[in-house]
Design a protein around this motif. Structure first.
Motif, PDB file in Angstrom:
ATOM      1  N   ALA A 291       0.863  -1.181   0.000  1.00  0.00           N
ATOM      2  CA  ALA A 291       0.000   0.000   0.000  1.00  0.00           C
ATOM      3  C   ALA A 291       0.897   1.228   0.000  1.00  0.00           C
ATOM      4  CB  ALA A 291      -0.926   0.011   1.217  1.00  0.00           C
ATOM      5  N   LEU A 292       0.513   2.261  -0.723  1.00  0.00           N
ATOM      6  CA  LEU A 292       1.325   3.477  -0.845  1.00  0.00           C
ATOM      7  C   LEU A 292       0.442   4.711  -0.782  1.00  0.00           C
ATOM      8  CD1 LEU A 292       3.697   2.573  -3.841  1.00  0.00           C
ATOM      9  CD2 LEU A 292       4.303   2.577  -1.430  1.00  0.00           C
ATOM     10  N   ILE A 293       0.962   5.767  -0.187  1.00  0.00           N
ATOM     11  CA  ILE A 293       0.393   7.106  -0.338  1.00  0.00           C
ATOM     12  C   ILE A 293       1.494   7.969  -0.938  1.00  0.00           C
ATOM     13  CG2 ILE A 293      -0.512   9.140   0.820  1.00  0.00           C
ATOM     14  CD1 ILE A 293      -1.819   7.372   2.846  1.00  0.00           C
ATOM     15  N   VAL A 294       1.260   8.446  -2.148  1.00  0.00           N
ATOM     16  CA  VAL A 294       2.265   9.199  -2.904  1.00  0.00           C
ATOM     17  C   VAL A 294       1.837  10.656  -2.971  1.00  0.00           C
ATOM     18  CG1 VAL A 294       3.497   9.384  -5.090  1.00  0.00           C
ATOM     19  CG2 VAL A 294       2.742   7.135  -4.285  1.00  0.00           C
ATOM     20  N   ASP A 295       2.618  11.542  -2.388  1.00  0.00           N
ATOM     21  CA  ASP A 295       2.415  12.979  -2.540  1.00  0.00           C
ATOM     22  C   ASP A 295       3.390  13.472  -3.597  1.00  0.00           C
ATOM     23  OD1 ASP A 295       0.475  13.067  -0.580  1.00  0.00           O
ATOM     24  OD2 ASP A 295       1.910  13.419   1.024  1.00  0.00           O
ATOM     25  N   TRP A 317      -3.464   7.428  -3.607  1.00  0.00           N
ATOM     26  CA  TRP A 317      -3.517   6.264  -2.717  1.00  0.00           C
ATOM     27  C   TRP A 317      -3.541   5.005  -3.575  1.00  0.00           C
ATOM     28  CZ3 TRP A 317      -6.643  10.550  -1.829  1.00  0.00           C
ATOM     29  CH2 TRP A 317      -6.514  11.192  -0.596  1.00  0.00           C
ATOM     30  N   LEU A 318      -2.748   4.018  -3.199  1.00  0.00           N
ATOM     31  CA  LEU A 318      -2.725   2.742  -3.921  1.00  0.00           C
ATOM     32  C   LEU A 318      -2.682   1.603  -2.910  1.00  0.00           C
ATOM     33  CD1 LEU A 318       0.070   4.129  -6.047  1.00  0.00           C
ATOM     34  CD2 LEU A 318      -1.838   3.129  -7.243  1.00  0.00           C
ATOM     35  N   LYS A 319      -3.390   0.525  -3.246  1.00  0.00           N
ATOM     36  CA  LYS A 319      -3.358  -0.652  -2.383  1.00  0.00           C
ATOM     37  C   LYS A 319      -3.676  -1.887  -3.211  1.00  0.00           C
ATOM     38  CE  LYS A 319      -5.152  -2.565   1.960  1.00  0.00           C
ATOM     39  NZ  LYS A 319      -3.832  -2.684   2.594  1.00  0.00           N
ATOM     40  N   LEU A 320      -2.884  -2.922  -3.038  1.00  0.00           N
ATOM     41  CA  LEU A 320      -3.153  -4.181  -3.722  1.00  0.00           C
ATOM     42  C   LEU A 320      -4.322  -4.892  -3.053  1.00  0.00           C
ATOM     43  CD1 LEU A 320       0.477  -5.528  -4.262  1.00  0.00           C
ATOM     44  CD2 LEU A 320      -1.033  -4.522  -5.970  1.00  0.00           C
ATOM     45  N   PRO A 321      -5.176  -5.574  -3.842  1.00  0.00           N
ATOM     46  CA  PRO A 321      -5.095  -5.688  -5.304  1.00  0.00           C
ATOM     47  C   PRO A 321      -5.895  -4.602  -6.019  1.00  0.00           C
ATOM     48  CG  PRO A 321      -6.711  -7.242  -4.471  1.00  0.00           C
ATOM     49  CD  PRO A 321      -6.174  -6.503  -3.274  1.00  0.00           C
ATOM     50  N   ARG A 322      -5.187  -3.693  -6.685  1.00  0.00           N
ATOM     51  CA  ARG A 322      -5.768  -2.747  -7.640  1.00  0.00           C
ATOM     52  C   ARG A 322      -6.800  -1.777  -7.066  1.00  0.00           C
ATOM     53  NH1 ARG A 322      -2.027  -4.769  -9.514  1.00  0.00           N
ATOM     54  NH2 ARG A 322      -1.700  -5.636 -11.587  1.00  0.00           N
ATOM     55  N   ARG A 465       4.590   7.329   1.658  1.00  0.00           N
ATOM     56  CA  ARG A 465       4.297   6.529   2.843  1.00  0.00           C
ATOM     57  C   ARG A 465       4.010   5.094   2.406  1.00  0.00           C
ATOM     58  NH1 ARG A 465      -0.044  10.491   5.422  1.00  0.00           N
ATOM     59  NH2 ARG A 465       0.186  11.486   3.384  1.00  0.00           N
ATOM     60  N   VAL A 466       4.725   4.168   3.026  1.00  0.00           N
ATOM     61  CA  VAL A 466       4.666   2.765   2.639  1.00  0.00           C
ATOM     62  C   VAL A 466       3.820   1.987   3.633  1.00  0.00           C
ATOM     63  CG1 VAL A 466       6.008   0.673   2.217  1.00  0.00           C
ATOM     64  CG2 VAL A 466       6.924   2.909   1.552  1.00  0.00           C
ATOM     65  N   ASN A 467       2.863   1.213   3.096  1.00  0.00           N
ATOM     66  CA  ASN A 467       1.990   0.345   3.906  1.00  0.00           C
ATOM     67  C   ASN A 467       1.325   1.088   5.063  1.00  0.00           C
ATOM     68  OD1 ASN A 467       2.841  -1.754   2.237  1.00  0.00           O
ATOM     69  ND2 ASN A 467       4.515  -2.308   3.600  1.00  0.00           N
ATOM     70  N   PRO A 468       0.664   2.236   4.784  1.00  0.00           N
ATOM     71  CA  PRO A 468      -0.016   2.965   5.855  1.00  0.00           C
ATOM     72  C   PRO A 468      -1.228   2.192   6.342  1.00  0.00           C
ATOM     73  CG  PRO A 468      -0.593   3.896   3.737  1.00  0.00           C
ATOM     74  CD  PRO A 468       0.459   2.856   3.466  1.00  0.00           C
ATOM     75  N   PRO A 469      -1.615   2.368   7.597  1.00  0.00           N
ATOM     76  CA  PRO A 469      -2.770   1.638   8.146  1.00  0.00           C
ATOM     77  C   PRO A 469      -4.089   2.245   7.702  1.00  0.00           C
ATOM     78  CG  PRO A 469      -1.850   3.081   9.809  1.00  0.00           C
ATOM     79  CD  PRO A 469      -0.951   3.206   8.611  1.00  0.00           C
TER      80      PRO A 469
END
Length: 512
Positions: A291-295, A317-322, A465-469
């Protein structure tokens, strides 16, 4: 020999388990739809994967899952059944010989799925079976028929039986011809040998039965046969002997090229990794990103003469799967700064984030499937040059062909071109300035994004931010929400200062 025995043993055991699962599902399934999609389809896909067999599918645009049709295909191997189940996105029913319905476990499961057995030796029972099939079609189900009646031992198309065409006339639905290419080389008729490899499945355009009656059946048979032969002989995807010959030719050329390079001081650059190993090494670079949050800041490049750079800040915001979502969270504070021309794309879930799925922790086979769906020919792997450096290329060499270029030393993606979702435009994405993000892997801090006939954009990463909750339900709601989402949190002060510094640098560089 051990491989053949173990594979056949696996197929037998796996079939028994899935038949039992299908019989359990059938308790709450009246029309066989759940048995088809939740039992038969995963059964077939697992067997293909375990046996090391890939099916190259073309012509899916000719399939409409909501319209009942009769799909007619040639028959070369029992793997044809697995390929049709795995690749044809339709709730269809097989019409097959009655003897198969008597196989323990498999027969009862096929009956629960709604498949139809034909008593070929008893004409009266055969007519009743065809009437049953016509009723299924009128109730919305599609049907798959092998008009040859049996498998071909050498791949050549045999004579057609009339039964399927009588059914088509009676049901009044179109016929979709399918050509299977060289599956008999994977599992020959009468043999238990299963070879690794790939074969083709090409779906033709529907053949209309408008205005045709029983007297026109010979004409209809000839028309379908012609279309089927066209699909079987199509050159769109090399299979079987043609592909083997092409692969051998490529290997010989690569061997000669490698020998030549070995003679040059400084070593050889001619070795090409297999595509599976190459993708596996690439996915290791992003093994921690689930999971990623990209600014990021996004600017149109280059601005026209006399124009101020157009810059906005956005969050993805991105999170697997898709699962994905994006929104604008900041703009340039100077009055001269204008919004991006592509800003309408940036609002809501319609922003094209396709290229970012390369940078997530997917399995290698998922990435290969993803590349194939984006138009990349994953059967072609070669060496190429980018900015004077030798790189790996997955995909065809033509300028406007979808492809993926991977750096040789680091196995990081450098360029990805693909067909934009929902259009026929070719997208070209350059990745640059990779940095290691903790133990998650590497991520590009600059991305150049270009679409045909549109101004290109340059994306600068401000914060990652990597793998945010974050709850999965958040992403599910966002994927269905076509409106402009509210930001999760307000932009922090450090991000604003970073954006302001970027804007000042751009004004000094491009200002009057």
């Amino acid at each position: 020999m051990i491989r053949y025995v173990s594979l056949n043993a696996f197929i037998g055991l796996w079939s028994i388990l899935m038949c039992l699962w299908g019989l359990a599902i059938s308790v709450v399934d009246k029309n066989g739809r759940k048995v088809h999609f939740h039992c038969a389809v995963p059964w077939a896909r697992t067997i293909l994967r375990v046996c090391g067999i890939r099916v190259n599918v073309q012509g899916l645009e000719n399939v409409d899952p909501n319209v009942p049709r009769i799909y007619m295909t040639n028959h070369q191997s029992f793997f044809d059944i697995f390929a049709l189940l795995a690749c044809l996105p339709v709730n269809f029913k097989f019409i097959l010989k009655q003897e198969l319905m008597k196989i323990p476990f498999l027969g009862p499961a096929m009956k629960k799925a709604g498949y139809i057995g034909i008593e070929r030796e008893d004409p009266r029972k055969a007519v009743l079976s065809m009437k049953q099939a016509a009723d299924r079609i009128r109730n919305g189900a599609s049907v798959v028929i092998f008009p040859e009646g049996t498998r071909s031992s050498d791949g050549r198309l045999q004579e057609f039986k009339r039964g399927g065409f009588n059914l088509a006339i009676k049901a009044g639905c179109d016929i979709v011809p399918i050509g299977i290419q060289d599956s008999f080389r994977i599992a020959p008729k009468g043999s238990l040998r299963i070879r690794r490899g790939s074969f083709g499945l090409r779906i033709g355009r529907p053949v209309s039965l408008s205005g045709l009656g029983k007297r026109d059946i010979p004409l209809l048979m000839e028309r379908v046969r012609t279309e089927m032969v066209t699909q079987m002989e199509a050159q769109g995807s090399e299979t079987g002997a043609k592909r083997n010959a092409a692969v051998k030719a490529r290997l010989i050329l690569l061997w000669l090229f490698s020998c030549l390079l070995w003679a040059v001081p400084g070593g050889s650059e001619g070795y090409v990794l297999p595509v599976e190993e190459l993708i596996h090494k690439m996915t290791d670079r992003f093994s921690g990103f689930h999971a990623l949050i990209v600014d990021q800041t996004a600017q149109v490049i280059p601005p026209r003469e006399g124009e101020t750079p157009k810059v906005v800040q956005e969050r993805v915001w991105l999170k697997l799967p898709r699962y994905c979502r994006s929104q604008i969270i900041g703009r340039g504070k100077t009055p001269e700064a204008e919004p991006l021309a592509s800003e309408a794309r940036s609002e809501g879930p319609y922003r094209d984030t396709t290229f970012r799925w390369l940078l997530m922790a997917d399995e290698s086979d998922q990435i290969l499937d993803f590349l194939s769906r984006q138009g990349v020919n994953i059967e072609v792997v070669a060496l190429a040059r980018l900015d004077g450096k030798v790189v790996y290329r997955i995909g065809d060499a033509f300028l406007k062909s979808p492809k993926l270029l991977i750096q040789r030393e680091t196995y990081l993606p450098l360029l990805f071109s693909y067909v934009q979702p929902g259009s026929e435009n070719l997208v070209s994405v350059r990745f640059d300035n990779f940095k290691e993000v903790g133990s998650g892997g590497y991520y590009p801090y600059r991305i150049d994004y270009a679409v045909e006939q549109e101004a290109p954009e340059r994306l600068f990463l401000l914060n990652l931010r990597v793998n945010p909750p974050i709850q999965i339900s958040f992403f599910e709601i966002a994927a269905e929400d076509a409106g402009s989402p509210e930001p999760e949190t307000a932009p922090d002060k450090e991000a604003e200062e970073r954006l302001e510094a970027v804007l000042q640098g751009l004004q000094k560089k491009y200002g009057k």
